[in-house]
Scaffold this motif. Structure first.
Motif, short mmCIF file in Angstrom:
data_model
loop_
_atom_site.label_atom_id
_atom_site.label_comp_id
_atom_site.label_asym_id
_atom_site.label_seq_id
_atom_site.Cartn_x
_atom_site.Cartn_y
_atom_site.Cartn_z
N ARG A 84 -34.75 -55.74 39.66
CA ARG A 84 -35.29 -56.42 40.78
C ARG A 84 -36.52 -56.99 41.07
NH1 ARG A 84 -29.29 -55.00 41.19
NH2 ARG A 84 -29.69 -53.83 42.61
N ALA A 85 -36.57 -55.77 41.51
CA ALA A 85 -38.18 -55.69 42.22
C ALA A 85 -39.20 -56.35 41.49
CB ALA A 85 -38.25 -54.38 42.95
N ARG A 86 -39.12 -55.83 40.17
CA ARG A 86 -40.10 -56.48 38.94
C ARG A 86 -39.48 -57.94 39.05
NH1 ARG A 86 -41.70 -51.73 39.81
NH2 ARG A 86 -42.71 -50.50 38.36
N LEU A 87 -38.70 -58.44 38.25
CA LEU A 87 -38.34 -59.20 38.70
C LEU A 87 -38.51 -60.30 40.17
CD1 LEU A 87 -34.53 -60.09 37.19
CD2 LEU A 87 -36.77 -61.26 36.42
N ALA A 88 -38.79 -59.85 41.34
CA ALA A 88 -38.93 -60.51 42.47
C ALA A 88 -40.46 -60.84 42.76
CB ALA A 88 -39.11 -60.13 43.77
N GLU B 115 -45.45 -64.24 41.13
CA GLU B 115 -46.20 -64.97 40.17
C GLU B 115 -46.47 -66.55 39.75
OE1 GLU B 115 -49.28 -62.96 39.67
OE2 GLU B 115 -49.29 -61.75 41.59
N LEU B 116 -45.51 -66.84 39.05
CA LEU B 116 -44.50 -67.58 38.29
C LEU B 116 -45.02 -69.07 39.57
CD1 LEU B 116 -41.70 -66.55 36.36
CD2 LEU B 116 -44.00 -67.78 35.31
N ASP B 117 -43.76 -68.72 40.92
CA ASP B 117 -44.17 -70.10 41.94
C ASP B 117 -45.69 -69.58 42.18
OD1 ASP B 117 -41.71 -69.47 42.20
OD2 ASP B 117 -41.09 -68.41 43.86
N ARG B 118 -46.94 -68.81 42.38
CA ARG B 118 -48.05 -69.37 42.84
C ARG B 118 -48.54 -70.23 42.00
NH1 ARG B 118 -49.47 -64.45 43.01
NH2 ARG B 118 -49.10 -64.18 45.43
N ALA B 119 -48.58 -69.41 40.54
CA ALA B 119 -48.93 -70.28 39.38
C ALA B 119 -48.25 -72.43 39.31
CB ALA B 119 -49.02 -69.93 37.74
N ILE C 241 -48.58 -74.19 35.62
CA ILE C 241 -47.22 -74.04 34.79
C ILE C 241 -46.05 -74.74 35.53
CG2 ILE C 241 -47.91 -71.72 34.45
CD1 ILE C 241 -45.58 -70.17 36.03
N VAL C 242 -44.97 -75.05 34.92
CA VAL C 242 -44.57 -75.39 35.73
C VAL C 242 -43.58 -75.11 36.30
CG1 VAL C 242 -43.90 -77.40 33.47
CG2 VAL C 242 -42.66 -75.86 33.27
N LYS C 243 -42.31 -75.41 36.78
CA LYS C 243 -41.43 -74.58 38.22
C LYS C 243 -40.14 -73.30 36.97
CE LYS C 243 -38.93 -75.12 41.76
NZ LYS C 243 -39.62 -73.63 42.77
N THR C 244 -40.54 -72.72 36.85
CA THR C 244 -39.68 -71.49 36.32
C THR C 244 -39.60 -70.37 37.12
OG1 THR C 244 -42.01 -71.70 34.48
CG2 THR C 244 -40.30 -69.79 34.33
N ASP C 245 -38.05 -70.39 36.03
CA ASP C 245 -37.35 -68.79 36.98
C ASP C 245 -37.67 -67.68 36.14
OD1 ASP C 245 -34.80 -67.19 36.76
OD2 ASP C 245 -34.46 -68.74 38.59
N ALA C 246 -37.85 -66.64 36.84
CA ALA C 246 -37.76 -65.39 35.88
C ALA C 246 -37.20 -65.04 35.29
CB ALA C 246 -38.84 -64.59 36.87
N ARG C 247 -36.11 -65.70 35.76
CA ARG C 247 -34.55 -64.56 35.39
C ARG C 247 -34.55 -65.19 33.86
NH1 ARG C 247 -30.60 -65.71 40.00
NH2 ARG C 247 -31.95 -67.73 39.85
N THR C 248 -34.69 -66.79 34.49
CA THR C 248 -34.79 -67.22 32.27
C THR C 248 -35.90 -66.96 31.46
OG1 THR C 248 -33.78 -68.98 33.99
CG2 THR C 248 -34.43 -69.89 31.53
N LEU C 249 -36.84 -66.81 31.91
CA LEU C 249 -38.22 -66.91 31.18
C LEU C 249 -37.92 -65.42 30.49
CD1 LEU C 249 -40.99 -67.35 30.12
CD2 LEU C 249 -41.47 -65.78 32.46
#
Length: 207
Positions: free
Chosen positions: A133-137, A142-146, A152-160
């Motif tokens: 969970r910590a790694r996913l957070a 990182e994804l939100d910053r990008a 990038i487009v808005k991306t959910d880490a879990r889905t990625l």
């Protein structure tokens, strides 16, 4: 303490773990036999029990070790490596495929386990879930910053992570069919091509 003795013990333990991985992958937990594992590892039955006591403890050790490796291979490099986020994710995809090439029985082992012994997965995730969970957070940050920077487009880490895992794992589950049907000389040849294609697919997904 004699360092050579420590090395011998580590080597023996690894031989047992490697043999058990094969046995569990082919026969599942119920069908696996410690006598067969000992024979494959080249050790006595008594020595196997000296290292791991019971089949259950041996199984739990393998499952937790492999799950921990997967978390480290997929999640950690994306947030702790060098380069841009896209470069890091590309290396994650490539590193995960390389890891699977070195652990070809792993996908079947996990599917067999989750279907036959869901409690093993639950126990392992209880032990490792906080790390995952910590790694996913961290990856989500990182994804939100990008995304905020327009990279990038808005991306959910879990889905990625699920997308990467599915793309990389399926060929190992279907490898006999894929190799014979598609005319590749070897799994190595096929996976080198898949590695490039999977990176391209995920990069397009982020665009």
């Amino acid at each position: 303490m004699d360092k050579s003795n420590n090395k011998d013990e580590r080597n023996t333990e690894q031989l047992i773990l490697d043999a058990a991985m094969k046995e569990f992958s082919v026969k599942g937990f119920a069908g696996a036999r410690t006598a067969a594992i000992a024979a494959e590892a080249g050790v006595t039955h008594a020595m196997l029990h000296y290292y791991f006591r019971t089949k259950e403890k041996l199984f739990e050790r393998i499952f937790q070790d492999k799950l921990s490796h997967i978390i480290n291979v997929i999640l950690s490099p994306a947030v702790t490596g060098d380069g841009s986020l896209r470069q890091r994710i590309s290396r994650v995809i490539e590193g995960h495929i390389d890891f699977l090439m070195e652990n070809r029985d792993l996908p079947v082992f996990f599917i067999t386990t989750i279907n036959a012994r869901p409690e093993a997965y639950n126990d392992a995730f209880d032990a490792l879930g906080a790390v995952a969970r910590a790694r996913l957070a961290n990856l989500q940050t990182e994804l939100d910053r990008a995304y905020a920077d327009g990279e990038i487009v808005k991306t959910d880490a879990r889905t990625l992570v699920v997308d990467i895992a599915c793309l990389n794992v399926f060929p190992f589950l279907a490898r006999p069919m894929l190799i014979s049907m598609m005319g590749y000389a070897s799994l190595e040849e096929y996976m080198e091509e898949r590695k490039r294609e999977n990176v391209e697919i995920i990069m397009k997904r982020l665009s």
